[in-house]
Scaffold this active site. Structure first.
Site, PDB file in Angstrom:
ATOM      1  N   GLY A 183      26.018 -25.271 -19.073  1.00 32.03           N
ATOM      2  CA  GLY A 183      26.914 -25.087 -20.205  1.00 32.03           C
ATOM      3  C   GLY A 183      26.184 -24.683 -21.468  1.00 32.03           C
TER       4      GLY A 183
ATOM      5  N   GLY B 239      22.910 -28.086 -13.501  1.00 31.51           N
ATOM      6  CA  GLY B 239      22.478 -29.039 -12.477  1.00 31.51           C
ATOM      7  C   GLY B 239      22.936 -28.594 -11.095  1.00 31.51           C
TER       8      GLY B 239
ATOM      9  N   LYS C 130      18.994 -33.151 -20.163  1.00 33.03           N
ATOM     10  CA  LYS C 130      19.392 -34.051 -19.061  1.00 33.03           C
ATOM     11  C   LYS C 130      18.178 -34.294 -18.154  1.00 33.03           C
ATOM     12  CE  LYS C 130      24.279 -32.784 -18.951  1.00 33.03           C
ATOM     13  NZ  LYS C 130      25.315 -32.007 -18.255  1.00 33.03           N
TER      14      LYS C 130
ATOM     15  N   ARG D 166      33.243 -21.477 -19.874  1.00 32.13           N
ATOM     16  CA  ARG D 166      33.812 -22.273 -18.779  1.00 32.13           C
ATOM     17  C   ARG D 166      35.341 -22.209 -18.765  1.00 32.13           C
ATOM     18  NH1 ARG D 166      29.571 -27.395 -18.767  1.00 32.13           N
ATOM     19  NH2 ARG D 166      28.227 -26.560 -17.128  1.00 32.13           N
TER      20      ARG D 166
END
Ligand SMILES: Nc1ncnc2c1ncn2[C@@H]1O[C@H](COP(=O)(O)OP(=O)(O)O)[C@@H](O)[C@H]1O
Ligand SMILES: O=C(OP(=O)(O)O)[C@H](O)COP(=O)(O)O
Length: 470
Positions: free
Chosen positions: A427, A450, A271, A109
């Site tokens: 990530g 997401g 998540k 990232r």
């Protein structure tokens, strides 16, 4: 991005061997979409970031991801020296990197943010750069500071990078007032203020107080309507997309709006509440949905199976039941693991064993998919033409529980040669394929998990919608 042990919840209910949900499928084909500037290659691979900034496809006057927004959006590439020199430009990146203490374990990232930053620096902008890191709950916490990304940014940019201890306030004002053209100042984690995730208007105004131009390059966070991704756009003169955001949208829009079939989505990770909702629309789009990682236990519990102290989202159990029913009625396959690797504690050195997926004893937790599941998942994946993967199959950060994730990464890596489109998003998922050494074998490495799933749903990403039209 920090490892978290699952919440321990005792399971009551019958012990039973789990069965994957399998049924014939019927999936409607979507119409092709016209796209601008799409490239069908991985940009983190051999051609890398240098090619990325130099590619003419990335300097179009306009770009449009038609799944997401009505109008074409303005890009940072539309702004030249006359627009940028001496201007304060607020860049929202997604620097939410996996960390081991203060060591970045995967810098994808950070590298992904570089083209936009270099472009701004070379055009004489004064760059305010910020991001969130993790999910701090109650104000500043040292483990969530952006400090570890500063030296890496400095190395990659080749210029001195300074950082403030806050993202708003006097220190920021004072440092901005003495900035020279082409300098970069990192502002501390925006999520140290709860106002960030609430998209508080006053906070957004403070964030934008010094900037004339806003650049959103945080694809991984574009699905969040937060102050630094949405609210701030109301407090600057213009808001544009960064090169990464543009690149991601152009690629993913094309790949998922008209996927080659069979189209398989693999969803795992931790998540659960963020991602379980996506499954509803995936049922309408994918031919196969493979579930792994922390996602599976809520489904197993919904079936009355024994999950021990595995990660379970109690308030999503009904949703898991509903999704199972919907998939069945639509003839879509939701494929769950048949076996899991369990641990007696959340620890790299925990005792472990392989058990049938629905037979996890009390006090044990599922931390990886087992070998039989790897095989059955591999068969489905190998018969696909498009595969999108978000969320590791297990706690791959612990060697003992990494085999399922790495095995699936290897299966995907082998498909590139056959012309299958393989997209890895998120990530930790990207960190996993990097760690497995196969990232360069994938069609696309996406910085958003997401976000790419919501894109797949056809949802409007608030961080994109808020930008100026071209
Ligand atoms: N069975 C599991 N129990 C608890 N955590 C898990 C499990 N499987 C995977 N994880 C964790 O999920 C995390 C990644 O989840 P997530 O953030 O959803 O993925 P991504 O960052 O790729 O979008 C990893 O840190 C991994 O350790
Ligand atoms: O890591 C991220 O998302 P991802 O795990 O879905 O790829 C982004 O930085 C967004 O983080 P958030 O899910 O805490 O808003």
């Amino acid at each position: 991005m920090h490892l978290q042990a699952p919440v321990v919840r005792r399971t009551v209910g019958p012990l039973a061997a789990s069965q994957p949900l399998r049924a014939p499928r019927v999936v409607a084909q979507r119409q092709p979409q016209a796209l601008v500037g799409r490239e069908q290659t991985s940009f983190f691979g051999a051609t890398s970031l240098k090619a990325f900034t130099q590619s003419p496809a990335l300097r179009p006057a306009k770009f449009s991801s038609r799944l997401l927004v009505e109008a074409a959006k303005k890009s940072v590439g539309d702004l030249g020296k006359q627009d940028l020199e001496g201007k304060v430009v607020f860049v929202r990146a997604d620097l939410n990197v996996p960390l081991d203490g203060s060591t970045i374990t995967d810098d994808t990232r950070v590298r992904a943010a570089i083209p936009t930053l270099k472009y701004l620096i070379s055009n004489g902008a004064k760059v305010l750069l910020t991001s969130h890191l993790g999910r701090p709950k109650d104000g500043p916490e040292d483990k969530f500071r952006l400090t570890p990304v500063v030296p890496r940014l400095q190395e990659l940019l080749g210029v001195k990078v300074e950082k403030t201890n806050d993202c708003i306030g006097d220190e920021v004002a004072q440092k901005v007032s003495s900035m020279q053209n082409g300098e970069v100042l990192v502002l501390e984690n925006v999520r140290f203020y709860k106002e960030e995730t609430k998209n508080d208007a006053e906070f957004a105004k403070k964030l934008g107080a010094h900037a004339q131009i806003y650049v959103n390059d945080a694809f991984g966070t574009a699905h969040r309507a937060h102050a630094s991704t949405e609210g701030i756009t109301k407090h600057v003169n213009q808001s544009v997309a960064g090169f990464l955001l543009q690149k991601e949208l152009d690629y993913l829009d094309g790949a998922v709006s008209n996927p080659k079939r069979p189209f398989t989505a693999i969803v795992g990770g931790s998540k659960v509440s963020s991602k379980i909702g996506v499954l509803d629309s995936l049922i309408a789009k994918a031919d196969n949905i493979i579930l792994g990682g922390g996602m599976i236990f809520t489904f197993f519990k919904a079936q009355g199976l024994s999950v021990g102290s595995s990660l379970v989202e109690e308030d999503k159990i009904d949703l898991a039941k509903q999704l199972t029913e919907t998939a069945k009625s639509k003839g879509v396959e939701i494929i769950l693991p048949t076996d899991v690797v369990i641990a007696d504690k959340f620890d790299a050195n925990a005792n472990s064993k392989v058990v049938p997926a629905g037979e996890i004893p009390d006090g044990w937790m599922g931390l990886d998919i087992g070998p039989d599941s790897v095989k059955s998942f591999g068969d489905v994946i190998s018969n696909s033409q498009t595969v999108i993967w978000n969320g590791p199959m297990g706690v791959f950060e612990f060697e003992k529980f990494s085999k399922g994730t790495f095995a699936i990464a290897d299966v995907l890596a082998g498909l590139g040669e056959k012309g299958v489109t393989t997209i890895i998003g998120g990530g930790d998922s990207v960190a996993a394929v990097e760690k497995a050494g196969v990232a360069n074998k994938m069609s696309h490495i996406s910085t958003g998990g997401g976000a790419s799933l919501e894109l797949l749903e056809g949802k409007v990403l608030p961080g994109v919608a808020a930008l100026n039209d071209a």
